[in-house]
Design a protein around this motif. Structure first.
Motif, PDB file in Angstrom:
ATOM      1  N   ASP A   1     -20.428 -55.313  14.318  1.00 18.64           N
ATOM      2  CA  ASP A   1     -19.542 -55.371  13.443  1.00 18.64           C
ATOM      3  C   ASP A   1     -18.488 -56.492  13.778  1.00 18.64           C
ATOM      4  O   ASP A   1     -18.074 -57.157  12.768  1.00 18.64           O
ATOM      5  CB  ASP A   1     -18.394 -54.143  13.413  1.00 18.64           C
ATOM      6  N   ILE A   2     -18.679 -57.124  15.035  1.00 22.78           N
ATOM      7  CA  ILE A   2     -17.793 -58.225  15.344  1.00 22.78           C
ATOM      8  C   ILE A   2     -18.757 -59.211  15.846  1.00 22.78           C
ATOM      9  O   ILE A   2     -19.966 -58.998  16.110  1.00 22.78           O
ATOM     10  CB  ILE A   2     -16.565 -58.004  16.176  1.00 22.78           C
ATOM     11  N   ASP A   3     -18.336 -60.620  16.169  1.00 23.98           N
ATOM     12  CA  ASP A   3     -19.012 -61.741  16.572  1.00 23.98           C
ATOM     13  C   ASP A   3     -18.927 -61.847  17.988  1.00 23.98           C
ATOM     14  O   ASP A   3     -19.778 -62.816  18.617  1.00 23.98           O
ATOM     15  CB  ASP A   3     -18.653 -63.025  15.821  1.00 23.98           C
ATOM     16  N   GLY A   4     -17.984 -61.257  18.677  1.00 25.44           N
ATOM     17  CA  GLY A   4     -18.116 -61.450  20.263  1.00 25.44           C
ATOM     18  C   GLY A   4     -16.655 -61.053  20.651  1.00 25.44           C
ATOM     19  O   GLY A   4     -15.845 -60.395  20.050  1.00 25.44           O
ATOM     20  N   ILE A   5     -16.632 -60.759  22.125  1.00 22.02           N
ATOM     21  CA  ILE A   5     -15.486 -60.545  22.677  1.00 22.02           C
ATOM     22  C   ILE A   5     -15.141 -61.249  23.855  1.00 22.02           C
ATOM     23  O   ILE A   5     -16.082 -61.879  24.474  1.00 22.02           O
ATOM     24  CB  ILE A   5     -15.849 -58.896  23.542  1.00 22.02           C
ATOM     25  N   VAL A   6     -13.987 -61.602  24.079  1.00 22.46           N
ATOM     26  CA  VAL A   6     -13.486 -62.415  25.362  1.00 22.46           C
ATOM     27  C   VAL A   6     -12.666 -61.591  26.245  1.00 22.46           C
ATOM     28  O   VAL A   6     -11.851 -60.925  25.643  1.00 22.46           O
ATOM     29  CB  VAL A   6     -12.826 -63.773  24.955  1.00 22.46           C
ATOM     30  N   GLY A   7     -12.962 -61.408  27.439  1.00 20.39           N
ATOM     31  CA  GLY A   7     -12.008 -60.652  28.249  1.00 20.39           C
ATOM     32  C   GLY A   7     -11.711 -61.376  29.380  1.00 20.39           C
ATOM     33  O   GLY A   7     -12.327 -62.076  30.111  1.00 20.39           O
ATOM     34  N   TYR A   8     -10.340 -61.453  29.924  1.00 19.10           N
ATOM     35  CA  TYR A   8      -9.852 -61.995  31.022  1.00 19.10           C
ATOM     36  C   TYR A   8      -9.053 -61.191  31.990  1.00 19.10           C
ATOM     37  O   TYR A   8      -8.209 -60.295  31.722  1.00 19.10           O
ATOM     38  CB  TYR A   8      -8.702 -62.958  30.430  1.00 19.10           C
ATOM     39  N   ARG A   9      -9.765 -60.939  33.083  1.00 21.36           N
ATOM     40  CA  ARG A   9      -9.544 -59.960  34.172  1.00 21.36           C
ATOM     41  C   ARG A   9      -9.423 -58.667  33.840  1.00 21.36           C
ATOM     42  O   ARG A   9      -8.159 -58.137  33.987  1.00 21.36           O
ATOM     43  CB  ARG A   9      -8.233 -60.611  35.021  1.00 21.36           C
ATOM     44  N   PRO A  10     -10.314 -58.075  32.941  1.00 23.31           N
ATOM     45  CA  PRO A  10     -10.096 -56.904  32.293  1.00 23.31           C
ATOM     46  C   PRO A  10     -10.137 -55.698  33.302  1.00 23.31           C
ATOM     47  O   PRO A  10     -10.510 -55.973  34.446  1.00 23.31           O
ATOM     48  CB  PRO A  10     -11.381 -56.674  31.418  1.00 23.31           C
ATOM     49  N   GLU A  11      -9.632 -54.556  32.899  1.00 20.47           N
ATOM     50  CA  GLU A  11      -9.559 -53.429  33.588  1.00 20.47           C
ATOM     51  C   GLU A  11     -11.181 -52.958  34.154  1.00 20.47           C
ATOM     52  O   GLU A  11     -12.112 -53.183  33.479  1.00 20.47           O
ATOM     53  CB  GLU A  11      -9.024 -52.384  33.119  1.00 20.47           C
ATOM     54  N   ALA A  12     -11.212 -52.424  35.458  1.00 21.13           N
ATOM     55  CA  ALA A  12     -12.452 -52.256  35.869  1.00 21.13           C
ATOM     56  C   ALA A  12     -13.256 -50.837  35.531  1.00 21.13           C
ATOM     57  O   ALA A  12     -14.561 -50.971  35.419  1.00 21.13           O
ATOM     58  CB  ALA A  12     -12.576 -52.209  37.528  1.00 21.13           C
ATOM     59  N   VAL A  13     -12.563 -49.960  35.380  1.00 17.67           N
ATOM     60  CA  VAL A  13     -13.230 -48.564  35.006  1.00 17.67           C
ATOM     61  C   VAL A  13     -13.980 -48.704  33.819  1.00 17.67           C
ATOM     62  O   VAL A  13     -15.060 -47.893  33.605  1.00 17.67           O
ATOM     63  CB  VAL A  13     -12.307 -47.637  35.137  1.00 17.67           C
ATOM     64  N   ASP A  14     -13.250 -48.978  32.849  1.00 20.02           N
ATOM     65  CA  ASP A  14     -13.918 -49.204  31.538  1.00 20.02           C
ATOM     66  C   ASP A  14     -14.932 -50.218  31.333  1.00 20.02           C
ATOM     67  O   ASP A  14     -15.947 -50.073  30.208  1.00 20.02           O
ATOM     68  CB  ASP A  14     -13.016 -49.127  30.287  1.00 20.02           C
TER      69      ASP A  14
ATOM     70  N   ALA B   1     -27.867 -53.052  23.558  1.00 22.71           N
ATOM     71  CA  ALA B   1     -27.959 -53.128  21.859  1.00 22.71           C
ATOM     72  C   ALA B   1     -28.675 -54.514  21.548  1.00 22.71           C
ATOM     73  O   ALA B   1     -28.532 -54.855  20.523  1.00 22.71           O
ATOM     74  CB  ALA B   1     -26.699 -52.930  21.269  1.00 22.71           C
ATOM     75  N   GLY B   2     -28.656 -55.432  22.737  1.00 22.47           N
ATOM     76  CA  GLY B   2     -29.163 -56.847  22.253  1.00 22.47           C
ATOM     77  C   GLY B   2     -28.192 -57.700  22.469  1.00 22.47           C
ATOM     78  O   GLY B   2     -28.588 -59.059  22.117  1.00 22.47           O
ATOM     79  N   MET B   3     -27.121 -57.618  22.899  1.00 21.59           N
ATOM     80  CA  MET B   3     -26.370 -58.646  23.077  1.00 21.59           C
ATOM     81  C   MET B   3     -26.195 -59.416  24.509  1.00 21.59           C
ATOM     82  O   MET B   3     -26.824 -58.748  25.605  1.00 21.59           O
ATOM     83  CB  MET B   3     -24.824 -58.061  22.753  1.00 21.59           C
ATOM     84  N   ALA B   4     -25.679 -60.602  24.550  1.00 22.74           N
ATOM     85  CA  ALA B   4     -25.556 -61.301  25.774  1.00 22.74           C
ATOM     86  C   ALA B   4     -24.231 -61.402  26.258  1.00 22.74           C
ATOM     87  O   ALA B   4     -23.345 -61.354  25.483  1.00 22.74           O
ATOM     88  CB  ALA B   4     -25.949 -62.779  25.326  1.00 22.74           C
TER      89      ALA B   4
ATOM     90  N   PHE C   1     -15.040 -62.372  31.150  1.00 25.84           N
ATOM     91  CA  PHE C   1     -16.334 -62.458  30.486  1.00 25.84           C
ATOM     92  C   PHE C   1     -16.249 -62.959  28.965  1.00 25.84           C
ATOM     93  O   PHE C   1     -15.194 -62.920  28.487  1.00 25.84           O
ATOM     94  CB  PHE C   1     -17.163 -61.219  30.627  1.00 25.84           C
ATOM     95  N   VAL C   2     -17.298 -63.544  28.515  1.00 31.39           N
ATOM     96  CA  VAL C   2     -17.580 -63.715  26.851  1.00 31.39           C
ATOM     97  C   VAL C   2     -18.735 -62.930  26.349  1.00 31.39           C
ATOM     98  O   VAL C   2     -19.772 -63.168  27.328  1.00 31.39           O
ATOM     99  CB  VAL C   2     -17.529 -65.071  26.544  1.00 31.39           C
ATOM    100  N   ALA C   3     -18.770 -62.105  25.414  1.00 32.85           N
ATOM    101  CA  ALA C   3     -20.038 -61.498  25.165  1.00 32.85           C
ATOM    102  C   ALA C   3     -20.307 -61.670  23.744  1.00 32.85           C
ATOM    103  O   ALA C   3     -19.291 -61.857  23.009  1.00 32.85           O
ATOM    104  CB  ALA C   3     -19.754 -60.074  25.217  1.00 32.85           C
ATOM    105  N   GLY C   4     -21.672 -61.634  23.069  1.00 39.35           N
ATOM    106  CA  GLY C   4     -21.949 -61.841  21.766  1.00 39.35           C
ATOM    107  C   GLY C   4     -23.347 -62.095  21.808  1.00 39.35           C
ATOM    108  O   GLY C   4     -23.998 -61.839  22.354  1.00 39.35           O
ATOM    109  N   PRO C   5     -23.724 -62.137  20.261  1.00 44.70           N
ATOM    110  CA  PRO C   5     -25.128 -62.362  20.071  1.00 44.70           C
ATOM    111  C   PRO C   5     -25.970 -63.565  20.934  1.00 44.70           C
ATOM    112  O   PRO C   5     -25.269 -64.666  21.090  1.00 44.70           O
ATOM    113  CB  PRO C   5     -25.315 -62.582  18.561  1.00 44.70           C
ATOM    114  N   PRO C   6     -27.290 -63.326  21.133  1.00 43.05           N
ATOM    115  CA  PRO C   6     -27.881 -64.348  21.941  1.00 43.05           C
ATOM    116  C   PRO C   6     -27.773 -65.560  21.246  1.00 43.05           C
ATOM    117  O   PRO C   6     -27.911 -66.684  21.749  1.00 43.05           O
ATOM    118  CB  PRO C   6     -29.236 -63.806  22.188  1.00 43.05           C
TER     119      PRO C   6
END
Length: 300
Positions: free
Chosen positions: A213-226, A237-240, A262-267
């Motif tokens: 549905d979206i093209d990527g996620i950028v996370g900065y010092r995110p919480e650890a549990v989730d 699901a095939g994302m990098a 992190f940064v996450a999105g399609p390969p």
């Protein structure tokens, strides 16, 4: 050196089914609870909130885990650690999106992960509002569950490479307003992306990425549990998923906060996303010289 197989390893098929059922049971509790008056209170000075619903849903899940696998460790968002085990540990986020629930916004999920030596092998995310569940098992793929417990393969729909991406942003509760790295990243994303979503429910963003549905996620010092459940769901699901500098992302629970970014999105577009976030380092010195407006100075 070869690692000796763990003879006490749980049956992942059984654990998968168990986690889906537990997340759904917690979801039913939450859905009933939000129909009434929700009392939220500050959990700490970071601005994070907790409600009685968080605690009740967590208790339900933790009690089920400890009854089924008393030898496993459990690390829960609200209650801390129970009988910590260095090999097998369950991570429980009973209500990801507490701040949304507190303002009446129906955007929240339940998250459960099972980690082996810190790395996720099983992840489940349940949306009580939609009545849908998503899950992943390491090496076996990602799944979407309907009204029954049967999971159907989930593979992210491939979107055309966008001229400007739709991204989600998440940061940890401990990130200060004057953190220059966070501010530089936000400037770059806001001026480059078509839209930046800040959902206050990171696991919901991971589901959206896993579905395409979206093209990527950028996370900065995110919480650890989730984080582990979301990372595994997207990866299966095939994302990098990469570290902010483009290097290998360390998915183990318990890493220091600065190694969880992190940064996450399609390969096919992950390199472009990495290039986008690394551009923030060039403007960070300028951002550092700017003083954020204090809420106190404007009378809030």
């Amino acid at each position: 050196m070869d690692v000796e197989p763990n003879r006490d390893a749980p049956d992942l098929r059984d654990a998968h089914r168990f986690a889906v059922q537990a997340a759904r049971a917690a979801g039913r509790l939450l859905r009933r609870g939000v129909r009434g008056e929700v009392h939220a209170r500050a959990k700490d000075d970071s601005g994070d909130l907790v409600t009685d619903l968080d605690l009740a849903a967590e208790r339900l899940i933790v009690d089920r885990i400890r009854a089924r696998w008393p030898e496993h460790g459990v690390i829960a968002e609200e209650g801390g650690e129970y009988a910590p085990d260095t090999t097998w540990a369950w991570l429980v986020d009973p209500l990801d999106g507490t701040n949304n629930v507190a303002i009446g916004l129906p955007a929240y999920v339940v998250g459960i992960a099972l980690c082996e030596r810190g790395s996720p092998v099983l992840g489940v995310v349940h949306d009580p509002i939609a009545g849908r569940t998503w899950s992943a098992v390491r090496g076996q793929g990602a799944f979407v569950h309907g009204a029954d417990l049967v999971g159907h393969p989930l593979r992210a729909a491939r979107r055309p490479v966008p001229a400007a991406p739709v991204l989600a942003w998440t940061q940890g509760h401990g990130v200060r307003r004057d953190d220059s790295t966070a501010r530089a990243l936000k400037v770059v994303l806001d001026t480059t992306a078509r839209r930046v979503l800040q959902l206050w429910a990171p696991l919901l963003a991971w589901v959206m990425l896993a579905r395409g549905d979206i093209d990527g996620i950028v996370g900065y010092r995110p919480e650890a549990v989730d984080l582990p459940a979301g990372v595994l769901l997207a990866a299966e699901a095939g994302m990098a998923v990469r570290a902010l500098d483009g290097g290998t992302f360390d998915d183990r629970y318990g890493c220091p906060a600065d190694r969880r970014s992190f940064v996450a999105g399609p390969p096919e577009t992950i390199d472009r996303l990495v290039k986008l976030v690394t551009a923030a380092q060039w403007i960070e010195p300028q951002v550092r010289r700017l003083t954020p407006v204090s809420l106190g100075s404007v009378g809030w």
